[in-house]
Enzyme design. Structure first.
Site, PDB file in Angstrom:
ATOM      1  N   HIS A 185       0.820  -1.226   0.000  1.00 54.59           N
ATOM      2  CA  HIS A 185       0.000   0.000   0.000  1.00 54.59           C
ATOM      3  C   HIS A 185       0.853   1.275   0.000  1.00 54.59           C
ATOM      4  O   HIS A 185       0.414   2.321   0.471  1.00 54.59           O
ATOM      5  CB  HIS A 185      -0.993  -0.019   1.169  1.00 54.59           C
ATOM      6  CG  HIS A 185      -0.344  -0.055   2.539  1.00 54.59           C
ATOM      7  ND1 HIS A 185      -0.831  -0.799   3.583  1.00 54.59           N
ATOM      8  CD2 HIS A 185       0.751   0.569   3.037  1.00 54.59           C
ATOM      9  CE1 HIS A 185      -0.071  -0.627   4.647  1.00 54.59           C
ATOM     10  NE2 HIS A 185       0.888   0.200   4.349  1.00 54.59           N
ATOM     11  N   HIS A 234      -1.373   4.917   9.671  1.00 51.65           N
ATOM     12  CA  HIS A 234      -0.062   5.586   9.674  1.00 51.65           C
ATOM     13  C   HIS A 234      -0.171   6.986  10.268  1.00 51.65           C
ATOM     14  O   HIS A 234       0.438   7.927   9.776  1.00 51.65           O
ATOM     15  CB  HIS A 234       0.474   5.699   8.257  1.00 51.65           C
ATOM     16  CG  HIS A 234       0.628   4.410   7.528  1.00 51.65           C
ATOM     17  ND1 HIS A 234      -0.441   3.655   7.118  1.00 51.65           N
ATOM     18  CD2 HIS A 234       1.723   3.731   7.133  1.00 51.65           C
ATOM     19  CE1 HIS A 234      -0.004   2.571   6.499  1.00 51.65           C
ATOM     20  NE2 HIS A 234       1.298   2.592   6.496  1.00 51.65           N
ATOM     21  N   HIS A 239      10.605  -3.566   3.873  1.00 49.12           N
ATOM     22  CA  HIS A 239      11.085  -2.199   3.717  1.00 49.12           C
ATOM     23  C   HIS A 239      11.404  -1.589   5.067  1.00 49.12           C
ATOM     24  O   HIS A 239      10.859  -2.006   6.086  1.00 49.12           O
ATOM     25  CB  HIS A 239      10.104  -1.310   2.937  1.00 49.12           C
ATOM     26  CG  HIS A 239       8.748  -1.069   3.547  1.00 49.12           C
ATOM     27  ND1 HIS A 239       7.874  -2.074   3.873  1.00 49.12           N
ATOM     28  CD2 HIS A 239       8.101   0.075   3.857  1.00 49.12           C
ATOM     29  CE1 HIS A 239       6.740  -1.552   4.351  1.00 49.12           C
ATOM     30  NE2 HIS A 239       6.861  -0.246   4.363  1.00 49.12           N
ATOM     31  N   GLU A 245       4.635  -4.883   8.573  1.00 44.91           N
ATOM     32  CA  GLU A 245       3.254  -4.855   8.064  1.00 44.91           C
ATOM     33  C   GLU A 245       2.801  -6.210   7.516  1.00 44.91           C
ATOM     34  O   GLU A 245       1.611  -6.413   7.262  1.00 44.91           O
ATOM     35  CB  GLU A 245       3.108  -3.785   6.966  1.00 44.91           C
ATOM     36  CG  GLU A 245       3.196  -2.378   7.498  1.00 44.91           C
ATOM     37  CD  GLU A 245       3.285  -1.323   6.385  1.00 44.91           C
ATOM     38  OE1 GLU A 245       3.067  -0.147   6.692  1.00 44.91           O
ATOM     39  OE2 GLU A 245       3.581  -1.676   5.222  1.00 44.91           O
TER      40      GLU A 245
END
Lengths: 280, 119
Positions: A12, A59, A193, A240
């Protein structure tokens, strides 16, 4: 009888939203990523689900550090997108399914998951971008939404094992939902990441491949690591993957086939992936 | 007595886990960054950065890191990257710029490093 059609999993990354806004889908940098989506769009257009039950993480749009729920289930009539501070468009509003939300909430608490319930919540790019990728160029989203937010921001995070168990409990709740609805389960975020620290830019394709290979038939393999272990292998934001693990849990023990998979490095700072696991 | 940092229990090179200790240390800085979801607040910060940081009671270390555009410094002072990204957006910096700033690479070199994982 409620039918679970399968699971749709995708990264996303906010930059995807920027690329969509600028129409860069065919750009050489972006094409290998966007090429993963026509098969997913086709599947969804064939199956026409009524509801999406989505595991994602906020977030810093809806939740701040003043109150940070480990697991939060939305129970609103609608969910709005809003300004996140760095230039993404404000996306379409989502229609909720409060009756199903409360059924899931009742079932989870009965199952001893002490969740937070939200009758009002904003959803951020982690929700809107996967929808934009799945249903481009629609005026209104063709599915109702039940959002389930997992804390991937402030440690201690829930363990991978606990996220799989949460997902399985959600799956049992969906099985017991008396409706004619077709439901798609979604997990968003990842894959590896790391945005912060001297290790920023870390990507680990070996670990990502391990997750992609075991997601279908051996999700237990994904929950053997501690959270610190997952961070080490996947990066601080690669954690995530918890959303994917929970979504896989919600698909339960039914037979699944991997209908499509795409993996591409890099999108922004991220190893990006999209997958459909279809119930057969 | 505060709990040990998760990162001290199992240190990961170049990585700070945003745990309870960091969440306490960084609260003011992260609260300021969270306010940047609102365009009017972003504009107010642009107009008078010093006054805006004072309004959010940034610690001297946080104020210094913000003034110096020191990303690793902001992380060390408890900043969480999800919130810091909103501040970076005000400065027109994306996550490749942040990555370059934290690794000491040029932005081009940082992008090349990301691409190198695909080989």
């Amino acid at each position: 009888m409620t039918e679970i059609i399968g699971g749709y999993f995708t990264s996303h990354v906010p930059a995807i939203g920027g690329a969509i806004a600028k129409g860069l889908q065919g750009d050489p940098y972006w094409k290998p990523f966007f090429d993963g989506f026509p098969p997913i769009q086709k599947w969804l257009n064939q199956e026409k689900p009524d509801v999406a039950v989505v595991f994602y993480n906020d977030h810093g749009l809806n939740f701040f550090l003043d109150k940070m729920p480990t697991f939060a289930v939305g129970a609103a009539h609608e969910y709005q997108s809003a300004d996140e501070g760095w230039g993404l468009p404000v996306y379409k509003t989502f229609t909720g399914d409060p009756a199903l939300s409360w059924h899931i909430i009742e079932a989870l608490v009965d199952d001893e998951f002490d969740i937070t319930t939200c009758q009002k919540m904003f959803v951020d790019h982690a929700m809107s971008i996967p929808f934009e990728l799945a249903w481009p160029n629609v005026d209104t989203w063709p599915v109702k939404l039940v959002p389930i937010a997992i804390n991937t921001v402030q440690h201690p995070l829930p363990s991978a094992k606990r996220c799989l168990a949460l997902g399985r409990a959600v799956g049992r709740a969906l099985e017991s939902w008396d409706s004619d609805d077709k439901i798609v389960v979604m997990g968003t975020g990842g894959l590896s990441h790391q945005l912060d620290g001297a290790r920023a830019g870390f990507i680990n394709s070996d670990y990502d491949r391990f997750c992609l290979d075991h997601l279908v038939n051996d999700p237990e393999a994904l929950v053997q690591d501690s959270i610190a272990g997952i961070v080490e292998k996947a990066g601080t934001q690669g954690v995530e993957i918890l959303n994917w693990i929970a979504a896989r849990g919600a698909l339960g023990a039914r037979t699944l086939t991997k209908r499509t998979e795409n993996y591409h490095i890099p999108i922004s700072n991220t190893a990006a992936a999209s997958v459909v696991l279809e119930a057969v | 007595m505060s709990a040990m940092l998760v990162s001290e229990r199992q240190p990961i090179e170049g990585t700070t886990l945003f745990d309870g200790d960091m969440a306490q240390r960084g609260y003011a800085l992260n609260a300021m960054c969270y306010s940047f979801n609102d365009a009017e607040n972003r504009e107010e910060f642009r107009r008078d950065e010093e006054a805006y940081c004072r309004k959010y009671h940034l610690t001297p270390g946080q104020r210094r890191a913000v003034a110096d555009r020191d990303v690793l410094g902001m992380i060390a002072e408890g900043g969480n990257v999800y919130y810091l990204a909103k501040l970076a957006g005000i400065w027109g910096l994306n996550v490749q710029d942040l990555g370059a700033a934290q690794t000491g690479l040029s932005v081009d070199a940082f992008k090349a490093k990301l691409l190198s994982y695909s080989e």
